[in-house]
Design a protein around this motif. Sequence first.
Motif, PDB file in Angstrom:
ATOM      1  N   SER A 213       5.434   5.159   4.286  1.00  0.00           N
ATOM      2  CA  SER A 213       6.508   5.029   6.583  1.00  0.00           C
ATOM      3  C   SER A 213       8.101   4.320   5.922  1.00  0.00           C
ATOM      4  CB  SER A 213       5.483   3.977   6.973  1.00  0.00           C
ATOM      5  OG  SER A 213       6.385   3.674   7.582  1.00  0.00           O
ATOM      6  N   ASN A 214       8.334   3.264   4.856  1.00  0.00           N
ATOM      7  CA  ASN A 214       9.303   2.075   4.648  1.00  0.00           C
ATOM      8  C   ASN A 214      10.322   3.353   3.737  1.00  0.00           C
ATOM      9  OD1 ASN A 214       8.477   0.151   6.460  1.00  0.00           O
ATOM     10  ND2 ASN A 214       8.400  -0.949   4.172  1.00  0.00           N
TER      11      ASN A 214
ATOM     12  N   ILE B 128      14.052   4.635   5.368  1.00  0.00           N
ATOM     13  CA  ILE B 128      15.206   4.059   4.088  1.00  0.00           C
ATOM     14  C   ILE B 128      16.220   5.593   3.591  1.00  0.00           C
ATOM     15  CG2 ILE B 128      16.595   2.934   1.754  1.00  0.00           C
ATOM     16  CD1 ILE B 128      13.620   1.116   2.662  1.00  0.00           C
ATOM     17  N   TYR B 129      14.882   6.462   3.429  1.00  0.00           N
ATOM     18  CA  TYR B 129      15.651   7.893   2.623  1.00  0.00           C
ATOM     19  C   TYR B 129      16.354   8.501   3.765  1.00  0.00           C
ATOM     20  CZ  TYR B 129      16.390  12.577   1.163  1.00  0.00           C
ATOM     21  OH  TYR B 129      17.084  13.969   0.270  1.00  0.00           O
ATOM     22  N   ASN B 130      16.006   8.587   4.701  1.00  0.00           N
ATOM     23  CA  ASN B 130      16.639   9.170   5.748  1.00  0.00           C
ATOM     24  C   ASN B 130      18.157   8.507   6.662  1.00  0.00           C
ATOM     25  OD1 ASN B 130      14.911  11.348   6.268  1.00  0.00           O
ATOM     26  ND2 ASN B 130      13.697   9.932   7.959  1.00  0.00           N
TER      27      ASN B 130
ATOM     28  N   SER C 197       0.664  -1.051   0.538  1.00  0.00           N
ATOM     29  CA  SER C 197       0.043   0.048  -0.479  1.00  0.00           C
ATOM     30  C   SER C 197       0.629   1.513   0.526  1.00  0.00           C
ATOM     31  CB  SER C 197      -0.693   0.238   1.022  1.00  0.00           C
ATOM     32  OG  SER C 197      -0.267   0.282   2.745  1.00  0.00           O
ATOM     33  N   LYS C 198       0.369   2.406  -0.171  1.00  0.00           N
ATOM     34  CA  LYS C 198       0.704   3.637  -0.514  1.00  0.00           C
ATOM     35  C   LYS C 198       1.489   4.131   1.444  1.00  0.00           C
ATOM     36  CE  LYS C 198       0.829   8.360  -2.000  1.00  0.00           C
ATOM     37  NZ  LYS C 198       0.155   9.519  -1.961  1.00  0.00           N
TER      38      LYS C 198
ATOM     39  N   ALA D 250      12.317  -0.200  -3.573  1.00  0.00           N
ATOM     40  CA  ALA D 250      10.497   0.813  -3.939  1.00  0.00           C
ATOM     41  C   ALA D 250      10.169   1.433  -3.311  1.00  0.00           C
ATOM     42  CB  ALA D 250       9.847  -0.856  -4.616  1.00  0.00           C
ATOM     43  N   ALA D 251      10.081   1.491  -2.378  1.00  0.00           N
ATOM     44  CA  ALA D 251       9.576   2.266  -1.121  1.00  0.00           C
ATOM     45  C   ALA D 251      10.157   3.642  -0.758  1.00  0.00           C
ATOM     46  CB  ALA D 251       9.200   1.718   0.187  1.00  0.00           C
ATOM     47  N   VAL D 252      12.165   3.830  -1.239  1.00  0.00           N
ATOM     48  CA  VAL D 252      12.710   5.116  -1.331  1.00  0.00           C
ATOM     49  C   VAL D 252      12.154   6.370  -1.942  1.00  0.00           C
ATOM     50  CG1 VAL D 252      14.887   4.443  -2.425  1.00  0.00           C
ATOM     51  CG2 VAL D 252      14.578   5.637  -0.243  1.00  0.00           C
TER      52      VAL D 252
END
Length: 376
Positions: free
Chosen positions: A279-280, A284-286, A273-274, A346-348
Motif C-alpha cells: 500500500s505504501n 511512493i511509486y506513483n 506486513s506485505k 523498502a516499501a517501493v
Amino acid sequence: MAMLGAFNCSTAFADSVSDLDQYQLNMRKGVTDISAEVYDLHMLMFIICVVIAVGVFGAMFYSILFHRKSRGAKPANFHESVKVEIAWTVIPFIILIVMAIPAAKTLIAMEDASEPEVTVLVTGSQWKWHYKYMDNDVEFYSRMATQADEISGKLDKGVNYLLEVDQPLVIPTDKRVRFLITSDDVIHSWWVPDFAIKQDANPGFINDAWAKVNEPGIYRGQCAELCGKDHGFMPVVVIAKEPAEYDKWIGERQAIQEQAKAEEQRLLAMNMSKEELMSNGQKIYNSACAACHMPNGEGLPGVFPALKGSDIALNDMAAHIDIVLNGKSGTAMAAFAKQLTMSELAAVITYERNAWGNDTGDLVQAKDINAALNGQ
C-alpha cells in the motif's frame, strides 16, 4: 544581461496578479530592491531606445517628405564629412556610456551575495528541487503537486496549474537570503521572476544568488533550462514569511525531522506486513517513479526500461536495492537514498517486486535498506 532579460514575462508567477494584470505588456517590479532596480533599468533603456527611434525615423521621414525630388530638392554633393564621421561615432559612444553605467551598477549588486543572514542550498534533480538550510538542520525535496488528471485533461486545470508544489521553500522577509545553486544530474535553472533571480544549476559547480524580500507572500517560478522529459513539471514555489513566523516554521520543521528520524529507528526493529508495504509502496511509486517507468510498470520503450517482468525486479534483489539507492550513472535513474526514508525505500522496492504480475513474494524491510546503506 541575459539574467536581466530573463526577468521578463513574470506575470503568471505571482499569486497577487489580477485578471487585468495578466494581459500587461511591461515587466513587473517584483518584491525585492534588486527587482525594482532591474525594472528601472529596463525602463531607462526603453526610453533611450524610443528617443533614438523617434529621432532617426523622424529625420528619415522628414527628409523623405520635404526633400523629395518632386519638390525640386537638390541632393548634397559631397564625398566625405569629418564632422559627420565624428558625430556618428561620438554620439553612440556617449549613449552607450549612459546605458552602461546603471547596467553595470545593477549587475554588480545582483552578483553581490555577501553577508547573508540565511543561506539555502538549492539542488536541482530530475525533476524536483532539494532545499537545505545551511544554518539549521532542515532539508527536504519539493515536487510538483498538480494532479495527473489535470495534466491529462480529466479535471479542469487549477489556478496555479503546473506551478504548485508539495513542500514550498520558506524564507524570511527583510533578511538577506543567499541561495547556493547546484545540480546532481543535468543543467537546471532556478528562476523566480519576482526576485529577479534566474541562475543555472550546474552539476559539479555552485552558483549563487540572493534576495531580500520586502513583502510576505507566495512567489512562483520554474526551471528555465531544458533538462529532460519532465522539464515542464519542475516548478518553484517560495513563501516569504515575517521573521517571527519564519523562526516558528523552522522550529516546527526541525521537530518534524527529528520525529521522523526517531520513527525510522523504531521501524528498523520491526517488520512491516506485505499489505502495508504494498500500500505504501504504490503511493511512493506513483509519486516518485511512475513518471519514467509508467504507472503500469511498462516504462517507455527505448527511453525508460520496464519494471514489469524485468530481470532486476524478478531476480537479484541486492542489485535492485542498489540501483534504487544509488541510481545509475549516465542515465536518468536518480539516486533515492537521500530522497526517501528507509521505510519508504523498502516499501517501493517491495511494490516493484510484487506488482503487475511480478509476484516474487520478496519483502524488503527497513533493516535491509539500512544494511545496504552501511555496506553490510
